[in-house]
Design a protein around this motif. Sequence first.
Motif, PDB file in Angstrom:
ATOM      1  N   LYS A   1       0.826  -1.211   0.000  1.00 54.59           N
ATOM      2  CA  LYS A   1       0.000   0.000   0.000  1.00 54.59           C
ATOM      3  C   LYS A   1       0.859   1.260   0.000  1.00 54.59           C
ATOM      4  O   LYS A   1       1.946   1.285   0.553  1.00 54.59           O
ATOM      5  CB  LYS A   1      -0.904  -0.004   1.232  1.00 54.59           C
ATOM      6  CG  LYS A   1      -1.889   1.148   1.298  1.00 54.59           C
ATOM      7  CD  LYS A   1      -2.806   1.009   2.506  1.00 54.59           C
ATOM      8  CE  LYS A   1      -3.756   2.201   2.608  1.00 54.59           C
ATOM      9  NZ  LYS A   1      -4.683   2.065   3.773  1.00 54.59           N
ATOM     10  N   THR A   2       0.339   2.285  -0.639  1.00 52.95           N
ATOM     11  CA  THR A   2       0.951   3.608  -0.590  1.00 52.95           C
ATOM     12  C   THR A   2       0.197   4.461   0.418  1.00 52.95           C
ATOM     13  O   THR A   2      -1.032   4.554   0.367  1.00 52.95           O
ATOM     14  CB  THR A   2       0.933   4.283  -1.967  1.00 52.95           C
ATOM     15  OG1 THR A   2       1.712   3.512  -2.880  1.00 52.95           O
ATOM     16  CG2 THR A   2       1.496   5.699  -1.899  1.00 52.95           C
ATOM     17  N   TYR A   3       0.938   5.074   1.334  1.00 46.22           N
ATOM     18  CA  TYR A   3       0.337   5.873   2.400  1.00 46.22           C
ATOM     19  C   TYR A   3       0.535   7.359   2.112  1.00 46.22           C
ATOM     20  O   TYR A   3       1.567   7.773   1.577  1.00 46.22           O
ATOM     21  CB  TYR A   3       0.963   5.494   3.748  1.00 46.22           C
ATOM     22  CG  TYR A   3       0.640   4.071   4.149  1.00 46.22           C
ATOM     23  CD1 TYR A   3      -0.482   3.781   4.911  1.00 46.22           C
ATOM     24  CD2 TYR A   3       1.449   3.015   3.728  1.00 46.22           C
ATOM     25  CE1 TYR A   3      -0.787   2.476   5.272  1.00 46.22           C
ATOM     26  CE2 TYR A   3       1.147   1.696   4.077  1.00 46.22           C
ATOM     27  CZ  TYR A   3       0.025   1.439   4.848  1.00 46.22           C
ATOM     28  OH  TYR A   3      -0.290   0.147   5.201  1.00 46.22           O
ATOM     29  N   LEU A   4      -0.462   8.151   2.465  1.00 50.32           N
ATOM     30  CA  LEU A   4      -0.517   9.555   2.077  1.00 50.32           C
ATOM     31  C   LEU A   4      -0.231  10.486   3.253  1.00 50.32           C
ATOM     32  O   LEU A   4      -0.276  10.089   4.412  1.00 50.32           O
ATOM     33  CB  LEU A   4      -1.900   9.870   1.490  1.00 50.32           C
ATOM     34  CG  LEU A   4      -2.381   8.972   0.354  1.00 50.32           C
ATOM     35  CD1 LEU A   4      -3.775   9.400  -0.107  1.00 50.32           C
ATOM     36  CD2 LEU A   4      -1.403   8.986  -0.820  1.00 50.32           C
TER      37      LEU A   4
ATOM     38  N   ASP B   1       5.048  13.987  -6.048  1.00 57.09           N
ATOM     39  CA  ASP B   1       4.572  12.761  -6.711  1.00 57.09           C
ATOM     40  C   ASP B   1       5.601  11.638  -6.609  1.00 57.09           C
ATOM     41  O   ASP B   1       5.666  10.752  -7.453  1.00 57.09           O
ATOM     42  CB  ASP B   1       4.219  13.028  -8.176  1.00 57.09           C
ATOM     43  CG  ASP B   1       3.275  11.970  -8.742  1.00 57.09           C
ATOM     44  OD1 ASP B   1       2.459  11.433  -7.968  1.00 57.09           O
ATOM     45  OD2 ASP B   1       3.363  11.668  -9.959  1.00 57.09           O
ATOM     46  N   LYS B   2       6.409  11.683  -5.534  1.00 57.98           N
ATOM     47  CA  LYS B   2       7.407  10.645  -5.310  1.00 57.98           C
ATOM     48  C   LYS B   2       7.087   9.904  -4.016  1.00 57.98           C
ATOM     49  O   LYS B   2       6.512  10.479  -3.082  1.00 57.98           O
ATOM     50  CB  LYS B   2       8.813  11.242  -5.216  1.00 57.98           C
ATOM     51  CG  LYS B   2       9.302  11.898  -6.492  1.00 57.98           C
ATOM     52  CD  LYS B   2      10.687  12.490  -6.290  1.00 57.98           C
ATOM     53  CE  LYS B   2      11.189  13.170  -7.561  1.00 57.98           C
ATOM     54  NZ  LYS B   2      12.526  13.794  -7.359  1.00 57.98           N
TER      55      LYS B   2
ATOM     56  N   GLN C   1       5.063   9.092   1.364  1.00 57.52           N
ATOM     57  CA  GLN C   1       5.257  10.266   0.531  1.00 57.52           C
ATOM     58  C   GLN C   1       6.624  10.910   0.772  1.00 57.52           C
ATOM     59  O   GLN C   1       7.068  11.048   1.910  1.00 57.52           O
ATOM     60  CB  GLN C   1       4.167  11.300   0.816  1.00 57.52           C
ATOM     61  CG  GLN C   1       2.755  10.792   0.577  1.00 57.52           C
ATOM     62  CD  GLN C   1       2.534  10.358  -0.854  1.00 57.52           C
ATOM     63  OE1 GLN C   1       2.788  11.115  -1.802  1.00 57.52           O
ATOM     64  NE2 GLN C   1       2.047   9.129  -1.026  1.00 57.52           N
ATOM     65  N   VAL C   2       7.282  11.289  -0.311  1.00 59.32           N
ATOM     66  CA  VAL C   2       8.487  12.104  -0.236  1.00 59.32           C
ATOM     67  C   VAL C   2       8.022  13.545  -0.456  1.00 59.32           C
ATOM     68  O   VAL C   2       7.833  13.992  -1.580  1.00 59.32           O
ATOM     69  CB  VAL C   2       9.528  11.694  -1.283  1.00 59.32           C
ATOM     70  CG1 VAL C   2      10.759  12.610  -1.207  1.00 59.32           C
ATOM     71  CG2 VAL C   2       9.934  10.238  -1.105  1.00 59.32           C
TER      72      VAL C   2
ATOM     73  N   LEU D   1      -0.020  15.567   9.185  1.00 58.19           N
ATOM     74  CA  LEU D   1       1.122  14.667   9.042  1.00 58.19           C
ATOM     75  C   LEU D   1       1.778  14.907   7.698  1.00 58.19           C
ATOM     76  O   LEU D   1       1.103  14.857   6.657  1.00 58.19           O
ATOM     77  CB  LEU D   1       0.663  13.209   9.141  1.00 58.19           C
ATOM     78  CG  LEU D   1       1.673  12.139   8.717  1.00 58.19           C
ATOM     79  CD1 LEU D   1       2.759  11.986   9.770  1.00 58.19           C
ATOM     80  CD2 LEU D   1       0.977  10.800   8.473  1.00 58.19           C
ATOM     81  N   VAL D   2       3.076  15.158   7.715  1.00 55.02           N
ATOM     82  CA  VAL D   2       3.844  15.313   6.479  1.00 55.02           C
ATOM     83  C   VAL D   2       5.076  14.424   6.588  1.00 55.02           C
ATOM     84  O   VAL D   2       5.911  14.612   7.470  1.00 55.02           O
ATOM     85  CB  VAL D   2       4.274  16.777   6.246  1.00 55.02           C
ATOM     86  CG1 VAL D   2       4.994  16.904   4.906  1.00 55.02           C
ATOM     87  CG2 VAL D   2       3.067  17.709   6.287  1.00 55.02           C
ATOM     88  N   THR D   3       5.202  13.448   5.703  1.00 55.96           N
ATOM     89  CA  THR D   3       6.349  12.543   5.722  1.00 55.96           C
ATOM     90  C   THR D   3       7.409  13.028   4.736  1.00 55.96           C
ATOM     91  O   THR D   3       7.111  13.726   3.777  1.00 55.96           O
ATOM     92  CB  THR D   3       5.938  11.107   5.366  1.00 55.96           C
ATOM     93  OG1 THR D   3       5.390  11.081   4.039  1.00 55.96           O
ATOM     94  CG2 THR D   3       4.897  10.585   6.342  1.00 55.96           C
ATOM     95  N   GLY D   4       8.640  12.628   4.995  1.00 54.58           N
ATOM     96  CA  GLY D   4       9.727  13.025   4.107  1.00 54.58           C
ATOM     97  C   GLY D   4      11.030  13.131   4.851  1.00 54.58           C
ATOM     98  O   GLY D   4      11.153  12.729   6.012  1.00 54.58           O
TER      99      GLY D   4
END
Length: 488
Positions: free
Chosen positions: A8-11, A24-25, A43-44, A208-211
């Motif tokens: 799964k891709t998590y947002l 979009d990475k 998400q990057v 929440l902001v991932t990277g």
Amino acid sequence: MTTTSAVKTYLNYIDGTWTNSCSDKTYGSINPANKHEIVGYIQVSSQKDLDGAVKAAKNAKKAWRKLSGAARGEFLYKVADIMEKRIEDISQTMTREMGKTLPEAKGETARGVAILRYYAGEGMRKIGDLIPSTDSEALMFTTRAPLGVVGVITPWNFPVAIPIWKMAPALIYGNTVVLKPAQETSVTAVKVIECFHDAGLPKGVVNLVTGSGSVIGQGLIHHKDINGITFTGSDQVGKKVGEGAFARGAKYQLEMGGKNPVIVAADADLDLAVEATISGGLRSTGQKCTATSRVIVLSEVYDEFKQKLIEKVKEIKAGNGLENDTWMGPCASESQLNSVLSYIEKGISEGATLLYGGKRLTDNGLDHGFYIEPTVFENVSPSMTIFQEEIFGPVLALIKVDSLETAVEVANDVKFGLSASIFTRNIGNMLSFIEDMEAGLVRINAESAGVELQAPFGGMKQSSSHSREQGQAAIEFFTSIKTVFVKA
């Protein structure tokens, strides 16, 4: 690296909506027990994503602040109830993503639930005092004002407990939050934020902001609309966080490294001391800021303690944390494994004696993960790197001393001061240790790792910015005192 279409891709979670990053990475979060397995894609994110999250938190802060503490507490109670129902899923995700054993992951998630409920109750406590005025016709009192928007930067070693023990007090005291979790455990972070979303918190209150730390972490530190930063991580990064926040006048809270000692006195219960040393130093593969790293033993009992310790260490089974008979999981990442191995090599090259372990584990399929033997050194001197620097791995350094006074001096002879413990039956020894030990957390006849959630937590010297987390002490960082004078 192998994966399947089922991964799964998590947002990101911004302004109440799950959203793709502007870049979009994505980044594959790897299972440290099996480097060929991707737990999920995260998400990057870019500065633009962060700006959107901060804007959402800023827009939400006025309405959130104006809610009563009791009303904000009701939301936290709902989050706790949802998380409690999802303990199995969150814990398994944590184990797959970070590597700690499933029982440890379940214990940490249950702690997160308890923290939420504790701070939910804080919404009903007083936030000020009535102060007598010299003017008999005036009323003077204090209240508390929230900081506003709080940036939360968290590490990978406690991916549920640490974000929650920062977010829960921030929220109950009227702040809004932007969370930047460690990349290594971002899937677990999403699972936590899903509980907040499903509890119905107003849009923008939690984001929440991932990277990467270089983009999202730095972006939080320098963002003009972030009013406070709460950080847990290494002392090197923490100092940069503090410098950046100070430069623009933002409030900051830093919880950083530890090089935590256990002292074993001549009258100690050696079996208890051995058990606590192993638990405090080697559980979670030594990846705790409060983990026991230095074992300072009085000469009268040194040989007996060492023998008992090595016998128990040899019984430890390393393996996949999801397997029932695993006692110690892998290091959380390949870079962490390599870091621990480099410290072991440094210990050998500087003249310490390797008593046990010290090698990467590769038999029986363990070569697919980042496994290392529990490791014990002796003949360690205070000048050695493995005595002074935080290893963050399953490495114990034994030091023999001739007196309790020397033991405390040796224990204090590092730049850190997070936690420390002593094993003794003598009340005088206990009192001397409590008085003389330079650490924010001192424990008697108990392991160095761990603190109860209702108690203040933080370090001295370079372990912290001298603030405290958890318990009622958390209000000191997340609010400012406002003095009110009313004249009719």
